[in-house]
Design a protein around this motif. Structure first.
Motif, mmCIF file in Angstrom:
data_model
loop_
_atom_site.group_PDB
_atom_site.id
_atom_site.type_symbol
_atom_site.label_atom_id
_atom_site.label_comp_id
_atom_site.label_asym_id
_atom_site.label_seq_id
_atom_site.Cartn_x
_atom_site.Cartn_y
_atom_site.Cartn_z
ATOM 1 N N GLY A 1 9.334 20.924 2.374
ATOM 2 C CA GLY A 1 8.461 20.463 3.442
ATOM 3 C C GLY A 1 8.537 18.954 3.622
ATOM 4 N N ALA A 2 8.723 18.232 2.521
ATOM 5 C CA ALA A 2 8.716 16.766 2.563
ATOM 6 C C ALA A 2 10.075 16.174 2.918
ATOM 7 N N LYS A 3 10.984 17.007 3.467
ATOM 8 C CA LYS A 3 12.368 16.561 3.616
ATOM 9 C C LYS A 3 12.545 15.296 4.441
ATOM 10 N N GLY A 4 11.622 15.036 5.342
ATOM 11 C CA GLY A 4 11.744 13.846 6.187
ATOM 12 C C GLY A 4 11.435 12.550 5.456
ATOM 13 N N ASN B 1 8.040 8.821 -2.534
ATOM 14 C CA ASN B 1 6.614 8.838 -2.878
ATOM 15 C C ASN B 1 5.916 10.069 -2.297
ATOM 16 N N THR B 2 6.597 11.205 -2.380
ATOM 17 C CA THR B 2 6.018 12.447 -1.841
ATOM 18 C C THR B 2 5.607 13.416 -2.951
ATOM 19 N N TRP C 1 1.368 10.077 -0.871
ATOM 20 C CA TRP C 1 1.226 10.546 0.524
ATOM 21 C C TRP C 1 -0.008 11.399 0.738
ATOM 22 N N MET C 2 -0.583 11.937 -0.343
ATOM 23 C CA MET C 2 -1.844 12.679 -0.176
ATOM 24 C C MET C 2 -3.028 11.728 -0.123
ATOM 25 N N ALA D 1 0.816 -1.220 0.000
ATOM 26 C CA ALA D 1 0.000 0.000 0.000
ATOM 27 C C ALA D 1 0.851 1.271 0.000
ATOM 28 N N SER D 2 1.916 1.273 0.791
ATOM 29 C CA SER D 2 2.692 2.507 0.899
ATOM 30 C C SER D 2 3.421 2.832 -0.405
ATOM 31 N N TYR D 3 3.555 1.853 -1.291
ATOM 32 C CA TYR D 3 4.177 2.103 -2.598
ATOM 33 C C TYR D 3 3.126 2.450 -3.656
#
Lengths: 523, 523
Positions: free
Chosen positions: B184-187, B110-111, B70-71, B64-66
């Motif tokens: 913002g998505a740096k993490g 995946n951001t 992220w939205m 799922a995470s792939y």
């Protein structure tokens, strides 16, 4: 047609052999005919066509400045030079040449150092010099009244490719902007040529390369189509960044006709210092220290080795430092700052010098900080005068390479040792081997002085040894001069077979007829 | 196979239609089979293969995470995810997929915001997350003892593509360097994804785009060949700068596996100011003034219109300014400085504020200068908090565009007027239209709030109106988010047919089988 060997002047004998060896036959291309001239005269005004063919029958002397590069090292073969005034004219010329399979050499100020703008056989020269208009700039002075008409981002200059770099600098100077690049050839070189050769120069350390500062290009593709990507936007993430291919494409993928470029605000204060270092090993720590203490105002960090420094002194440069304090210093560094506040910048520089001199294990033996514009100029004059000194010493073999900073002196020493081991070091052969250049960019200019002139055995001792040496340090055999026709055989020292094959594919898909600057860049 | 329409979650209905309309059939590609899994298991460790197919039979939940971005906006179709650990493994996977005509979607953190990293049909996801090693960096602390071993240029980081941006920042922070980009998505985002999408972010104004700061790339081409251009040289002028094609190539031309990037020294001082401007027309003159007075230390210039400011206040942001002094101010600007000397930088900022406030015709109504790290953070918090406020207001249609600075508010106003003219402005439909963003980069983030949720008639009123509007201002329909699968149909608003045709040729010559991230970027 003259054979290339005969066309090369005697002084450039080393190039003659190289050229003769490398030039493809161009059997796919046709020479210009009277029919072609008739067609060109439909596109261009009579004064924009120079051709030794009838009915024009221009004197070959009038073509000399297009056929001979500024060093007088390469002599081209074009019998026809076209000087279009508009992008549309360029497009029509290229379309015709594509139809007729006539080779095209795009040419800017003809100030290149690697024979990239020279007609190797029967290609026409397409000179961009008559396209020299500024298309737009948003001067600060009129910003207030024009803002409501939707002016583009401040500082973005859009200009014809044939604009001379110095003219552009002068154009924007009253508005307190500067060009993001500066070169010795600025009085002759053109912005389109700068972009096509990805020119580096003195400001790269501060403002970055043209791959970052060029915002958009207008290019006539090899089939005559106009690719209009003359964006004035700093950010545009819509698809492949095609303009990048033409930056450093050396005219082999198309003719750059227009340029959109980001010009930084002029610095309000400029200072420099000249430092003598005990050992070469001090250069890297010094670079770190200077970068840390000066930060954003450091705009140049130039290296000069001891051989080059002493040569400068012997030809009347300087002295910029006290000889006793210099002592046995192995090398020298010139640091320039460009900032927004004279007081702040001087404080930073003074602080740097104090901390350098008071360190337990000083990185420098001595140093001087310029106190006036004339002192500022004289420190730069020492660095910039070295090129001329090399010419006075004899015939310099010049190598423009990138290697990691830490390897600069190692590379220079290895060349000297090579010549010693071959019995070719001394006044009878190679009298001096020295290095100077833009340390901050990793760009080393090596000068190997042949006291009594170029000789084949000297060149054979130097090449491919130097290219192999640079490759062993993962360096570049051409840091800023490009490949042109001179270094096509050396491309593989810096680029893998996979890279070269991919370049070839790109060339093939964009210029399938191979009419655009044939014989350049790719081996 | 599920149809794409069914795969899209209800909340993303507007995307579902778009997607269903745009996706090519991919009839040239094959689905993964058990035979392929057997081959992959020869290349990768068992834990590096996730597949719902037997014999692996991984639970779809583990994929799922792939498959979901992220939205939660796009839902992908991959039944197989591969997580290689080395470039060689990537090469072998790609070779096999080329042989078997299996589509590949390279995926970083995946951001992305445009569905560029999502498997549209049956392509495998090639996740780079397990390639997360720093390959080299020259820490200042060990520079002195390592210099003799030929260390590369200080500040150049070479890393695997899967390294997370924040991890790289943390890795180099002890050595007083920073990454040249910040998001913002740096993490979560990975450096390879940043490069493949040409990420912009907060530091672009100061350090330039990735086209300038990336020195080299290692890329696995669509036939599995490894293109090693992992140079650590600042200057290399040997042939076409091929790496540029992969910066912003969104994985359609190859898989970026390694990165060489120039990291600037950390600023030693950071400050910011927040200003209220009487009129929008003050923004450009203010930008000029600030740029001239702060020069090299200006590192951000962010714009917030009045609608966005009031929205921020109503959701508990700030207040950062005195309401009486703000009065009828039409807009706001946040300026950040990053410099090498706190005292100097504060003097410059104070001088700027004094000259702004004492001018005959002031460009600002009021302003505040942060006096502590917590004040510094709270000024930034106002700007950065706006995104979340938009989510609280309703469902925001988000447009990430570049237009000339002078046109920012004109574009926002035109959209509001459009919605008014359609009877769609108000709490029943579009409750707010606002703009904020990176003025310094010309990058405007527009937020159009649908108070009660996305509705087809709202979208139809907005698009293609907005894209046409942006195009009429010679803007970009995607300033930094890219094209992905979401905006392929809108590419032509920012790029000419000639440009798109040339992109297509480049894609065709590099990826003739069209296996690499198919359906992305090109319409």
């Amino acid at each position: 047609m003259l054979s290339l060997r005969h066309a090369i002047r005697p002084v450039a004998s080393r190039c003659a052999r190289r050229w003769a060896h490398n030039i493809p036959s161009f059997s796919h291309l046709n020479a210009v005919t009277e029919e072609d001239l008739a067609q060109f005269s439909k596109i261009l005004a009579p004064t924009s066509i120079l051709s030794t063919l009838p009915p024009n029958s221009t004197s070959p002397d009038d073509l000399a400045s297009y056929n001979e590069d500024w060093m007088g090292k390469y002599h081209g073969q074009a019998n026809t030079v076209l000087r279009p005034r508009t992008t549309q004219q360029v497009s029509e010329i290229v379309k015709w040449c594509a139809k007729r399979r006539i080779g095209i050499v795009p040419q800017g100020g003809n100030t290149g150092l690697v024979g990239g703008g020279i007609s190797l056989q029967k290609e026409i020269v397409l000179s961009l010099g008559a396209m020299s208009k500024v298309r737009s700039f948003d001067p600060v002075s009129v910003l207030y009244r024009r803002v409501k008409y939707g002016y583009p981002t401040p500082g973005i200059l859009v200009a014809d490719a044939g604009c001379i770099l110095e003219s552009l600098s002068e154009y924007i100077a009253p508005h307190n902007h500067i060009m993001p690049l500066d070169l010795g050839a600025k009085g002759s070189c053109q912005i389109g040529g700068n972009i096509s050769t990805n020119a580096g120069g003195l400001r790269l350390l501060r403002y970055g390369s043209l791959h970052g500062t060029v915002l958009g290009l207008e290019v006539v593709l090899p089939d005559g189509t106009i690719l209009d990507q003359l964006s004035t936007l700093r950010k545009d993430n819509t698809g492949y960044d095609l303009k990048q291919l033409f930056i450093g494409g050396e005219g082999t993928l198309g003719v750059v006709t227009g340029v959109s470029i980001l010009t930084p605000p002029a610095p309000q204060a400029s200072n420099n210092i000249f430092l003598a270092l005990p050992h070469f090993d001090n250069v890297l720590p010094l670079y770190q220290t200077v970068k840390r203490q000066l930060g954003e105002i450091m705009s140049a960090f130039e290296y000069i080795d001891r051989t080059a420094y002493d040569m400068g002194l012997s030809h009347g440069l300087g002295p910029v430092l006290n000889a006793d304090e210099v002592g046995n210093s192995q090398c020298f560094v010139l640091v320039e700052t460009s900032g927004g506040n004279q007081t702040h910048d001087e404080e930073k520089l003074t602080g740097l010098l104090e901390s350098l001199l008071s360190a337990d294990k000083p990185l420098i033996n001595t140093g001087v900080l310029s106190q006036s514009p004339s002192q500022f100029a004289s420190l730069w004059a020492f660095r910039e005068g070295l090129t001329e000194c090399c010419q006075k010493e004899g015939k310099p073999y010049k190598y423009d390479v990138s290697v990691p900073l830490a390897d600069f002196q190692k590379v220079v020493d290895a060349i000297r040792e090579r010549m010693i081991s071959k019995g070719l070091y001394g006044d009878h052969a190679i009298s001096k081997v020295m290095g100077y250049g833009h340390v901050g960019d990793g760009n080393l200019h090596m000068n190997v002085i042949a006291k009594h002139g170029y000789r084949p055995e000297l060149e054979e001792a130097l090449e491919p040894f130097i290219y192999e040496l640079v490759a062993s340090h993962k360096g570049s055999v051409s840091a800023e001069h490009g490949i042109g026709s001179m270094k096509t055989h050396a491309l593989h020292y810096s680029k893998s077979d996979v890279s070269i094959e991919l370049m070839r594919k790109i060339k093939q898909v964009i210029d399938p007829l191979n009419i655009m600057n044939p014989g350049k860049v790719l081996p």
